[in-house]
Design a protein around this motif. Structure first.
Motif, mmCIF file in Angstrom:
data_model
loop_
_atom_site.group_PDB
_atom_site.id
_atom_site.type_symbol
_atom_site.label_atom_id
_atom_site.label_comp_id
_atom_site.label_asym_id
_atom_site.label_seq_id
_atom_site.Cartn_x
_atom_site.Cartn_y
_atom_site.Cartn_z
ATOM 1 N N LEU A 22 0.887 -1.104 -0.125
ATOM 2 C CA LEU A 22 -0.051 -0.137 0.036
ATOM 3 C C LEU A 22 0.859 1.315 -0.041
ATOM 4 O O LEU A 22 0.475 2.321 -0.294
ATOM 5 C CB LEU A 22 -0.699 0.105 1.276
ATOM 6 C CG LEU A 22 -2.012 -1.046 1.237
ATOM 7 C CD1 LEU A 22 -2.799 -0.899 2.338
ATOM 8 C CD2 LEU A 22 -2.908 -0.978 0.003
ATOM 9 N N GLY A 23 2.152 1.005 0.282
ATOM 10 C CA GLY A 23 3.105 2.299 0.191
ATOM 11 C C GLY A 23 3.261 2.533 -1.343
ATOM 12 O O GLY A 23 3.957 3.445 -1.641
ATOM 13 N N THR A 24 2.817 1.850 -2.097
ATOM 14 C CA THR A 24 3.092 2.079 -3.517
ATOM 15 C C THR A 24 2.329 3.402 -3.885
ATOM 16 O O THR A 24 1.223 3.540 -3.673
ATOM 17 C CB THR A 24 2.625 0.909 -4.463
ATOM 18 O OG1 THR A 24 3.115 -0.151 -4.090
ATOM 19 C CG2 THR A 24 3.029 1.137 -5.918
ATOM 20 N N PHE A 26 0.444 4.854 -6.278
ATOM 21 C CA PHE A 26 -0.285 4.957 -7.319
ATOM 22 C C PHE A 26 -0.735 6.274 -8.228
ATOM 23 O O PHE A 26 -0.600 7.193 -7.436
ATOM 24 C CB PHE A 26 -1.571 4.315 -6.921
ATOM 25 C CG PHE A 26 -1.561 2.989 -6.177
ATOM 26 C CD1 PHE A 26 -2.418 2.827 -4.900
ATOM 27 C CD2 PHE A 26 -0.422 2.128 -6.296
ATOM 28 C CE1 PHE A 26 -2.226 1.677 -4.407
ATOM 29 C CE2 PHE A 26 -0.365 1.047 -5.665
ATOM 30 C CZ PHE A 26 -1.182 0.491 -4.625
ATOM 31 N N ASP A 27 -1.083 5.999 -9.440
ATOM 32 C CA ASP A 27 -1.285 7.228 -9.920
ATOM 33 C C ASP A 27 -2.584 8.077 -9.415
ATOM 34 O O ASP A 27 -2.735 9.035 -9.722
ATOM 35 C CB ASP A 27 -1.492 6.950 -11.476
ATOM 36 C CG ASP A 27 -0.280 6.582 -12.155
ATOM 37 O OD1 ASP A 27 0.021 5.948 -13.224
ATOM 38 O OD2 ASP A 27 0.721 7.044 -11.530
ATOM 39 N N ASP A 28 -3.376 7.253 -8.849
ATOM 40 C CA ASP A 28 -4.504 8.028 -8.473
ATOM 41 C C ASP A 28 -4.382 8.744 -7.305
ATOM 42 O O ASP A 28 -4.931 9.354 -6.462
ATOM 43 C CB ASP A 28 -5.568 7.024 -8.229
ATOM 44 C CG ASP A 28 -5.271 6.021 -7.267
ATOM 45 O OD1 ASP A 28 -6.026 4.954 -7.021
ATOM 46 O OD2 ASP A 28 -4.360 6.139 -6.386
ATOM 47 N N ARG A 30 -3.336 7.816 -3.832
ATOM 48 C CA ARG A 30 -3.596 7.343 -2.601
ATOM 49 C C ARG A 30 -2.150 7.355 -1.780
ATOM 50 O O ARG A 30 -2.216 7.882 -0.901
ATOM 51 C CB ARG A 30 -4.249 5.834 -2.571
ATOM 52 C CG ARG A 30 -5.653 6.053 -3.078
ATOM 53 C CD ARG A 30 -6.353 4.736 -2.920
ATOM 54 N NE ARG A 30 -5.899 3.842 -4.235
ATOM 55 C CZ ARG A 30 -5.325 2.731 -4.455
ATOM 56 N NH1 ARG A 30 -5.305 2.059 -3.177
ATOM 57 N NH2 ARG A 30 -5.230 2.176 -5.517
ATOM 58 N N LYS A 33 -0.552 10.545 -1.268
ATOM 59 C CA LYS A 33 -1.309 11.300 -0.295
ATOM 60 C C LYS A 33 -0.638 10.853 1.146
ATOM 61 O O LYS A 33 -0.298 11.631 1.907
ATOM 62 C CB LYS A 33 -2.872 11.111 -0.348
ATOM 63 C CG LYS A 33 -3.545 11.952 -1.214
ATOM 64 C CD LYS A 33 -5.130 11.713 -1.029
ATOM 65 C CE LYS A 33 -5.604 12.799 -1.984
ATOM 66 N NZ LYS A 33 -5.870 14.095 -1.583
ATOM 67 N N LEU A 34 -0.706 9.712 1.213
ATOM 68 C CA LEU A 34 -0.137 9.004 2.697
ATOM 69 C C LEU A 34 1.490 9.452 3.012
ATOM 70 O O LEU A 34 1.593 9.840 4.015
ATOM 71 C CB LEU A 34 -0.118 7.382 2.488
ATOM 72 C CG LEU A 34 0.454 6.849 3.748
ATOM 73 C CD1 LEU A 34 -0.678 7.251 5.119
ATOM 74 C CD2 LEU A 34 0.307 5.445 3.703
ATOM 75 N N VAL A 237 -0.725 5.742 -19.331
ATOM 76 C CA VAL A 237 -1.562 5.618 -18.321
ATOM 77 C C VAL A 237 -2.971 5.484 -19.046
ATOM 78 O O VAL A 237 -3.191 6.163 -19.841
ATOM 79 C CB VAL A 237 -1.840 6.915 -17.445
ATOM 80 C CG1 VAL A 237 -2.898 6.654 -16.636
ATOM 81 C CG2 VAL A 237 -0.481 7.124 -16.512
ATOM 82 N N SER A 238 -3.571 4.415 -18.709
ATOM 83 C CA SER A 238 -4.823 4.124 -19.429
ATOM 84 C C SER A 238 -6.208 4.530 -18.575
ATOM 85 O O SER A 238 -7.248 3.781 -18.656
ATOM 86 C CB SER A 238 -4.946 2.619 -19.698
ATOM 87 O OG SER A 238 -4.826 1.927 -18.619
ATOM 88 N N THR A 270 4.828 10.647 -15.565
ATOM 89 C CA THR A 270 4.506 9.483 -14.892
ATOM 90 C C THR A 270 3.689 9.486 -13.787
ATOM 91 O O THR A 270 2.833 9.044 -13.228
ATOM 92 C CB THR A 270 5.651 8.348 -14.746
ATOM 93 O OG1 THR A 270 6.182 8.351 -16.107
ATOM 94 C CG2 THR A 270 4.966 7.097 -14.501
ATOM 95 N N TYR A 271 4.388 10.342 -12.806
ATOM 96 C CA TYR A 271 3.455 10.627 -11.551
ATOM 97 C C TYR A 271 3.280 12.049 -11.288
ATOM 98 O O TYR A 271 4.002 12.947 -10.775
ATOM 99 C CB TYR A 271 4.634 10.170 -10.396
ATOM 100 C CG TYR A 271 5.140 8.739 -10.605
ATOM 101 C CD1 TYR A 271 4.111 7.673 -10.650
ATOM 102 C CD2 TYR A 271 6.345 8.371 -10.690
ATOM 103 C CE1 TYR A 271 4.314 6.536 -10.692
ATOM 104 C CE2 TYR A 271 6.744 7.258 -10.733
ATOM 105 C CZ TYR A 271 5.916 6.224 -10.846
ATOM 106 O OH TYR A 271 6.215 4.701 -10.967
#
Lengths: 519, 184
Positions: A22-24, A26-28, A30, A33-34, A237-238, A270-271
């Motif tokens: 979950l530390g990954t 993600f492009d969205d 999440r 934010k953490l 990104v799709s 990418t990010y």
């Protein structure tokens, strides 16, 4: 065991696995934010840009991309330097580590010089660093990093690493530079990757670890239409269905003639940064001037019946490098440069598509071929004979029908053009380029995918070389340290490189991967 | 706020713990729930369930990894909602893992039931040995319940490459579990 039991068991995995996952970022947004909660202002808040170069043999291909790096130290370093929260030490003490400086290669110098200007804590939000590689073949790269989790110091994440397991601790500032460069390089390749393998190769006597990562890069595919330039979505990104407008509201055509289109663009981040709702913020067209230094230039040129794309970084001249051939069935009117209206090829394809028998095919081709352009007509059928079962057995008469006919090839002109019917779908062959879908390149990738041995692969390629363009096939096995050895027999394993030499002093290399990849 | 401090708030039965969890992990857990439920409203309800579950379980539970613990609760709550909707025949609320057909026998056995914890431990051990990207693909698919398409987008791969990578991993996992004495 049932599926439900399996899924339930996955739900009870160790907490540390889940936390690492979950530390990954993600492009969205999440995980970003953490992480952002953990720190906001340390070193390298936003580092932008990386570059990608995928060089494929005679057809060298250059493409660059730019993006912020959320996994740089800023995202995980505690603002206070307190390691109790994030487990990450304050970078301010890192420069105290003085060990043997890393020896830089020439290609590192550009990035190194830029990085030397940085100071700990400096924000790089508006500062873009670019790096690039050039050379014979970077479609497959191996990078090694030494990591020592016991050392305090500056750290970066592994190139593909997006969890705590990827943390690295360079021991000197110079080593940081080195790692950053490699990170950029890797990240750039990541933009076009089909697969990355990262493994811990060894634990060294000095307490460090050697990590080896291998990138198998693939080409981006671009399309040009009446209203813009597009890039296929699944190569980036799709989150947007269909095709993403290229270059994501951040590019513009500079000039356009009948056969040449020059455009400038900002590569897709990418990010990307996130807005307050966690949605990614992409560069806007007007930002091109702001980011002029890293804006890229693309040239689309219509040559030899096809649009060719050449991507360059602004100010960098790759004019002499062979461009990429682009083509896609979903933009048939524009990108299929091979299919000129009412052209010989077009008419020929119509004949092949409608012929009910080999005899009819030959008859109609002969009627079309008033200038004696056709060199050979070949029709094959599926066969249980091991010699032919993957290519088909040549036949000179009989019906042409789905499920029976394996291959139709009509070769004409010295440039060895033709049309192929391959396992139920119509495919154009190519003109002097392997870098094209539905072409030699695609066929060879297919052969590489299905062949189990070196001998089988060579035989498949030989049988598929209807135009007799291929002069040699060489297979290499990696030895590490950037070295490799040629093998002439035995099993064809993942990770091996297949070098196909063709035409005059041309070659292209392919990788045996889990998926069909055109490099 | 530090995770250990948040957990202390739970132990003190201080409702500020929920506020801090929401602040720190709200978006995080909501993302997990949305990924599984594909519905923001359901995800929001699932998130509330997660906070409630955390409040009920801490104490006595003292998670070593608060993020991982909350993530697991969220996932389980989301799956429970999926099962609930599935029983109610609500369209679109089912999860499909066709690729697992070749991985599992589809049969219950008493031994399966008793070895559930061991199975999770064995899979954990297997996952820890995977290359990072492979591990993330696997967890994305089977922990976070993402589709091949979503994984392809996240990792910039083709869907077929995702499918192949997952297929390989499942095959290796099956071999590993059989070797470890599990009945698949």
């Amino acid at each position: 065991m049932t599926k439900q039991q399996f899924i339930k068991a996955i739900g009870n995995l160790d907490d540390d696995i889940i936390e690492a996952y979950l530390g990954t970022p993600f492009d969205d947004g999440r995980a970003v934010k953490l992480r952002a909660e953990k720190s906001r202002s340390s070193f390298l808040k936003f580092v932008g840009i990386a570059a990608a170069v995928v060089c494929a043999a005679a057809a060298a291909i250059f493409a660059f991309t730019i993006f912020p790096l959320p996994n740089t130290p800023a995202d995980v370093i505690s603002e206070s330097g307190d390691i109790s929260d994030s487990g990450i030490p304050d970078i301010s003490s890192a420069s105290k580590d003085e060990k043997t400086p890393v020896e830089f290669t020439k290609e590192d110098e550009e990035l190194q010089n830029i990085l030397k200007e940085l100071s700990p804590g400096e924000e790089l939000r508006d500062r873009f660093i670019y790096g690039f590689l050039s050379g014979d073949d970077h479609s497959e790269q191996t990078f090694k990093f030494n990591c020592d989790p016991e050392l305090d110091g500056i750290y970066v994440l592994t190139p593909s690493g997006r969890s705590q397991s990827g943390l690295m601790y360079p021991q000197t500032r110079e080593e940081l530079y080195k790692l950053l460069l490699k990170y950029f390089t890797f990240s750039a390749a990541d933009s076009f990757m089909s697969e990355v393998e990262t493994v811990v190769k060894s634990e060294n006597p000095d307490g460090t670890f050697t990590i080896e990562s291998t990138v198998y890069a693939s080409l981006p595919t671009f399309f040009i239409t009446a209203d813009g330039i597009y890039r296929k979505k699944d190569e980036n990104v799709s989150t947007v269905s269909g095709f993403v407008k290229f270059p994501w509201n951040a590019g513009k055509v500079v000039s356009k003639t009948d056969d040449t289109i020059i455009f400038t663009y900002l590569p897709y981040p990418t990010y990307p940064e996130l807005d307050e709702n966690g949605n990614p913020i992409y560069p806007e067209l007007e930002d091109i001037d702001k980011y002029n230094e890293c804006a890229l230039k693309g040239v689309l040129k219509y040559e030899r019946g096809g649009w060719r794309l050449n991507l360059t970084r602004a100010g960098f001249d790759f004019e002499n490098d062979p461009p990429i051939m682009v083509k896609d069935e979903e933009f048939p009117d524009i990108m299929q440069g091979y299919m000129e209206q009412d052209s010989f090829n077009d008419k020929l394809r119509h004949i092949i598509l409608t012929a009910a028998s080999v005899e009819e095919l030959e008859r109609n081709v002969k009627a079309l071929d008033t200038e004696s352009r056709v060199n050979r007509i070949l029709v094959t059928e599926y066969s249980d004979d091991p010699t032919y079962y993957k290519i088909g057995k040549p036949v000179t008469s009989g019906s042409i029908e789905s499920g029976k006919t394996a291959y139709i090839s009509v070769l004409y002109d010295d440039s060895s053009d033709g049309v192929v019917y391959w396992y139920g779908s119509w495919i154009d062959t190519i003109r002097g380029e392997f870098n094209n879908y539905e072409s030699y390149g695609n066929k060879i990738n297919m052969y590489i995918k299905i062949a189990d041995t070196v001998d089988e692969l060579k035989e498949l390629i030989r049988l598929g070389d209807f135009n007799k363009r291929i002069t040699a096939v060489r297979i290499y096995r990696k030895l590490g340290e950037g070295k490799r050895e040629e093998i002439t027999s035995g099993k064809l394993d993942t990770g091996m490189t297949v070098r196909v030499e063709f035409d005059v002093e041309s070659y292209q290399e392919f990788s045996k991967t889990s998926s069909v990849t055109i490099t | 706020m530090d995770d250990s401090r948040i957990i202390e708030l739970f132990f003190e039965r201080n409702e500020a713990a929920l506020k801090e969890v929401s602040k720190k992990y709200g978006a995080y857990c909501a993302g997990i729930a949305r990924g599984i439920l594909k519905n923001s409203e359901d995800a929001e309800e699932c998130l509330n369930d997660t906070y409630m579950s955390a409040w009920d379980s801490i104490p006595p539970k003292r998670p070593t990894s608060l993020g991982g613990y909350l993530g697991k609760i969220t996932r389980n709550n989301a799956l429970n909602r999926i099962n609930f909707f599935s029983r109610q025949k609500r369209a679109g609320d089912t999860l499909s893992f066709d690729e697992l057909d070749e991985f599992v026998s589809g049969k219950y056995s008493a031994e399966d039931l008793t070895s559930e914890t061991e199975l999770a431990a064995a899979i954990s051990a297997f996952i820890k040995k995977l290359p990072q990207k492979t591990r993330e693909l696997f967890l994305g698919r089977y922990w976070e319940m993402l589709s091949h398409e979503e994984l392809a987008g996240r990792y910039k791969m083709s869907e077929s490459a995702v499918a192949v990578a997952l297929g390989r991993t499942l095959k290796k996992l099956k071999e590993y579990l059989l070797k470890e004495g599990f009945e698949i």
